[in-house]
Design an enzyme around this catalytic site. Structure first.
Site, mmCIF file in Angstrom:
data_model
loop_
_atom_site.group_PDB
_atom_site.id
_atom_site.type_symbol
_atom_site.label_atom_id
_atom_site.label_comp_id
_atom_site.label_asym_id
_atom_site.label_seq_id
_atom_site.Cartn_x
_atom_site.Cartn_y
_atom_site.Cartn_z
ATOM 1 N N THR A 1 -5.934 7.892 -9.876
ATOM 2 C CA THR A 1 -6.118 8.981 -9.424
ATOM 3 C C THR A 1 -8.014 8.891 -10.078
ATOM 4 O O THR A 1 -7.991 8.301 -10.636
ATOM 5 C CB THR A 1 -5.538 9.859 -10.071
ATOM 6 O OG1 THR A 1 -4.141 10.364 -10.132
ATOM 7 C CG2 THR A 1 -6.615 11.413 -10.661
ATOM 8 N N ARG B 1 5.834 18.209 -5.356
ATOM 9 C CA ARG B 1 5.894 18.117 -5.762
ATOM 10 C C ARG B 1 3.883 18.753 -6.438
ATOM 11 O O ARG B 1 3.921 17.439 -5.439
ATOM 12 C CB ARG B 1 5.967 16.482 -7.274
ATOM 13 C CG ARG B 1 5.486 16.709 -8.053
ATOM 14 C CD ARG B 1 4.821 16.034 -8.109
ATOM 15 N NE ARG B 1 3.824 15.700 -9.499
ATOM 16 C CZ ARG B 1 2.982 14.805 -10.030
ATOM 17 N NH1 ARG B 1 2.105 14.684 -8.770
ATOM 18 N NH2 ARG B 1 2.667 14.702 -11.056
ATOM 19 N N GLY C 1 1.106 18.260 -8.907
ATOM 20 C CA GLY C 1 1.232 18.148 -10.271
ATOM 21 C C GLY C 1 -0.420 18.957 -11.435
ATOM 22 O O GLY C 1 -0.650 19.407 -9.968
ATOM 23 N N ASP C 2 -1.040 18.052 -11.877
ATOM 24 C CA ASP C 2 -1.808 18.310 -12.679
ATOM 25 C C ASP C 2 -3.071 18.619 -12.249
ATOM 26 O O ASP C 2 -4.304 19.811 -12.750
ATOM 27 C CB ASP C 2 -2.305 17.810 -14.439
ATOM 28 C CG ASP C 2 -2.415 16.276 -13.708
ATOM 29 O OD1 ASP C 2 -2.237 15.716 -12.829
ATOM 30 O OD2 ASP C 2 -3.472 15.950 -14.191
ATOM 31 N N THR D 1 -6.351 12.540 -15.939
ATOM 32 C CA THR D 1 -5.660 11.400 -15.370
ATOM 33 C C THR D 1 -4.644 11.316 -16.341
ATOM 34 O O THR D 1 -4.303 11.000 -17.186
ATOM 35 C CB THR D 1 -6.929 9.841 -14.390
ATOM 36 O OG1 THR D 1 -5.075 9.650 -14.290
ATOM 37 C CG2 THR D 1 -7.215 9.754 -15.987
ATOM 38 N N GLY D 2 -3.103 10.540 -15.996
ATOM 39 C CA GLY D 2 -2.124 9.970 -16.440
ATOM 40 C C GLY D 2 -0.652 11.474 -15.693
ATOM 41 O O GLY D 2 -0.725 11.745 -14.458
ATOM 42 N N GLY E 1 0.946 13.870 -15.164
ATOM 43 C CA GLY E 1 0.684 15.308 -14.510
ATOM 44 C C GLY E 1 1.662 15.872 -14.982
ATOM 45 O O GLY E 1 0.959 17.011 -15.647
HETATM 46 N N1 ASP Z 1 -1.820 13.097 -12.546
HETATM 47 C C1 ASP Z 1 -1.658 12.688 -11.652
HETATM 48 C C2 ASP Z 1 -0.591 13.772 -11.137
HETATM 49 O O1 ASP Z 1 0.277 13.309 -11.929
HETATM 50 C C3 ASP Z 1 -1.621 11.535 -11.366
HETATM 51 C C4 ASP Z 1 -2.578 9.764 -12.250
HETATM 52 O O2 ASP Z 1 -3.735 10.332 -13.040
HETATM 53 O O3 ASP Z 1 -2.264 8.732 -12.241
HETATM 54 O O4 ASP Z 1 -0.615 13.676 -9.726
#
Ligand code: ASP
Length: 337
Positions: free
Chosen positions: A205, A233, A235-236, A255-256, A258
């Site tokens: 991301t 879906r 995400g955040d 990032t991470g 979500g």
């Molecule tokens: N945060 C992102 C999501 O959940 C994915 C990521 O940051 O790797 O969509």
């Protein structure tokens, strides 16, 4: 005697006031003219990953940083710096955003992005787009050219039809190595192969935060989401306050994982902690990454209005880079870089 008491009280009062000010003195003495930070995803990137691969990431981070830094140094806006830095990362297939986005459980690419301007608290976000080459630019158009903040799926595509953003067909997003990783994952046990981990398969991301010479603070984030995400879906990243947030004080991009980032309204939590506790950016970041989120869940980049930068992850690694008008230049991958 009475007069003496009054004087003592005033003196004590003044002393107390000074102490309070010292403990809350979080503003740095020097304000930088501009500052920028960016990330290319958090997760676990093995230390024994192939050297050429690691080098390719470092070069991409460096190039992205130079694009944003140049705009800010030349007096450009943080909005342009954030948009153009993220565009570069979206166009680079090393990252899970734009070209190079991960695949959904149905083998498609569905993209999310958001941008927020801290000075007027305006924002634009889109989710589930499939034909927009640079989702960050569509998010900016939502902010600047629509009466709304957030468009989803078909609606976001319809809005894109009314703008000048570049469109592509689905094949554009299909990067072979990501597709094969997705196929293997679907066919097998769900385990991540070592070479997939080595390739940074779970990461990518992208995000950028910046403050310009006029003091405008902006945050932006763009992603393909999480591999194998199910139908619809979200995400955040495009949820204002979760993966992306900016106010007059600070800009944050996440990032991470979500779902965890969302449940903790993470970017807004950092901004509120900083604002209402009147503590430094780093203290707020430490609180978010160390106390709010659990280990291995997420990473964040943030810049405050003074040009202070913070980049932290609790996942082991986060592709990241930062620069400011004082000559700071930093590129990192692992937590201890
Ligand atoms: N945060 C992102 C999501 O959940 C994915 C990521 O940051 O790797 O969509």
């Amino acid at each position: 005697m009475k007069i003496l008491n009054v004087f003592t009280a005033i003196l004590l009062g003044l002393l107390l006031l000074t102490c309070t000010n010292i403990s809350k003195e979080t503003e740095p003495k020097e304000v930088k003219e501009w500052a920028i930070a960016l990330h290319g995803g958090a997760g676990y990137y093995p230390e024994d990953a192939p050297e050429e691969r690691t080098q390719a990431y470092r070069e991409a981070l460096e190039e992205a940083l130079s694009i944003g830094s140049k705009i800010l140094e030349d007096g450009g806006s943080s909005l342009d710096a954030v948009e153009q830095t993220i565009q570069y990362l979206e166009n680079n297939e090393l990252f899970n955003a734009g070209r190079g986005a991960v695949f959904t459980s149905e083998g498609k690419n569905e993209l999310d992005a958001a941008i927020m301007d801290g000075n007027n608290l305006n924002a634009g976000a889109i989710t589930g787009v499939t034909t927009v080459k640079n989702p960050i630019s569509l998010a900016r158009k939502v902010m600047e050219e629509s009466d709304h903040v957030f468009f989803a799926g078909d609606g976001a595509e319809q809005f894109a039809d009314q703008t000048s953003v570049e469109r592509v067909d689905q094949e554009y997003f299909k990067v072979q190595s990501r597709f094969e990783a997705w196929q293997r994952r679907n066919a097998g046990t769900g385990m991540i192969l070592k070479e997939e981990a080595n390739n940074g398969w779970k990461m990518g991301t992208v995000g950028c935060v910046a403050v310009d010479k006029d003091g405008n603070i902006v945050a932006g984030t763009s992603t393909g989401g999480m591999t194998n995400k199910k139908f619809g879906r979200v995400g955040d990243v495009p949820i204002i306050g979760s993966g992306t947030y900016a106010n007059e004080l600070v800009a944050v991009s996440a990032t991470g994982w979500g779902e965890k980032i969302m449940l903790n309204v993470s970017a807004h939590t950092l901004a509120s902690y900083m604002k209402f506790k009147e503590v430094s950016l780093q203290e707020s970041m430490d609180y978010l990454v160390g106390e709010v989120l659990n280990p291995r869940e997420a990473g964040f980049i943030a810049v405050d209005k003074y040009g202070n930068i913070s980049m932290e992850t609790n996942t082991g690694s986060m592709f990241r880079a930062a620069a400011d008008s004082d000559g700071k230049k930093e590129i990192g991958i692992w937590s201890n870089d």
